[in-house]
Design an enzyme around this catalytic site. Structure first.
Site, PDB file in Angstrom:
ATOM      1  N   HIS A  50       0.856  -1.179  -0.120  1.00  0.00           N
ATOM      2  CA  HIS A  50       0.154  -0.142   0.017  1.00  0.00           C
ATOM      3  C   HIS A  50       0.731   1.268  -0.055  1.00  0.00           C
ATOM      4  O   HIS A  50       2.028   1.110   0.429  1.00  0.00           O
ATOM      5  CB  HIS A  50      -0.985  -0.085   1.323  1.00  0.00           C
ATOM      6  N   GLU A  52       0.908   3.602   1.736  1.00  0.00           N
ATOM      7  CA  GLU A  52       1.449   3.983   3.195  1.00  0.00           C
ATOM      8  C   GLU A  52       2.330   3.162   3.515  1.00  0.00           C
ATOM      9  O   GLU A  52       3.460   3.684   4.335  1.00  0.00           O
ATOM     10  CB  GLU A  52       0.034   3.970   4.412  1.00  0.00           C
ATOM     11  N   CYS A  80      -6.455   2.129   5.596  1.00  0.00           N
ATOM     12  CA  CYS A  80      -6.925   0.995   5.947  1.00  0.00           C
ATOM     13  C   CYS A  80      -6.245   0.569   7.258  1.00  0.00           C
ATOM     14  O   CYS A  80      -5.547   1.379   7.950  1.00  0.00           O
ATOM     15  CB  CYS A  80      -6.772  -0.144   5.076  1.00  0.00           C
ATOM     16  N   CYS A  83      -2.635  -0.198   7.381  1.00  0.00           N
ATOM     17  CA  CYS A  83      -1.776   0.862   7.260  1.00  0.00           C
ATOM     18  C   CYS A  83      -1.888   1.930   8.639  1.00  0.00           C
ATOM     19  O   CYS A  83      -0.803   2.270   9.034  1.00  0.00           O
ATOM     20  CB  CYS A  83      -2.056   1.871   6.011  1.00  0.00           C
TER      21      CYS A  83
END
Length: 150
Positions: A50, A52, A80, A83
């Site tokens: 991701h 992040e 999410c 993260c």
């Protein structure tokens, strides 16, 4: 704050251009951009790739530490749960985002968790700020991406 968030939104466009998910993230420390992240798990064949997580990994390498205390995150989209947890373990002090998960389809998030509720139970709180003024700009990138994947 808005300038950093605009940079994250621009990165979300770049993420889409390379075939990734429409999220862009920057990490800032003491007013300096330390790292950037794109959400490219599909191309990397990595569920943890991701934006992040990529930004955390990059910042940790650049600063030569896993402790990112004092860093702030600017994300085009609400993080999410994975993260958010990574931000907690990295000791991030602030998360600023544009689009909240309440504006997105279920394909973007699993579960009904609330970051604010989880954060309230943590020993160390992360400041969480949504800048709704930039929500539509970030949401447009997501909508364009959704049209392309249909």
């Amino acid at each position: 704050m808005e300038n950093y968030l605009l940079q994250a939104i621009e990165l979300s466009r770049k993420s889409v251009e390379i075939g990734g998910f429409p999220v862009g993230v920057i990490l800032v420390k003491d007013g300096v951009v330390i790292s950037e992240g794109l959400s490219n798990g599909k191309n990397n064949k990595d569920a943890t790739s991701h934006a992040e997580i990529e930004a955390i990994r990059s910042a940790s390498l650049k600063l030569n530490t896993r402790d990112l205390f004092g860093c702030e995150v600017y994300s085009s989209m609400e993080p999410c749960l994975m993260c958010f947890s990574a931000f907690y373990w990295a000791k991030i002090k602030k998360i600023v985002y544009a689009v909240g998960k309440d504006k997105l389809s279920k394909q973007h998030y699993d579960g009904l968790h609330s970051l604010e509720e989880i954060n309230s139970k943590n020993n160390r709180k992360i400041e969480i700020i949504q800048i709704k003024k930039l929500e539509n700009e970030a949401l447009q990138v997501i909508k364009n991406w959704e049209e392309c994947i249909k």
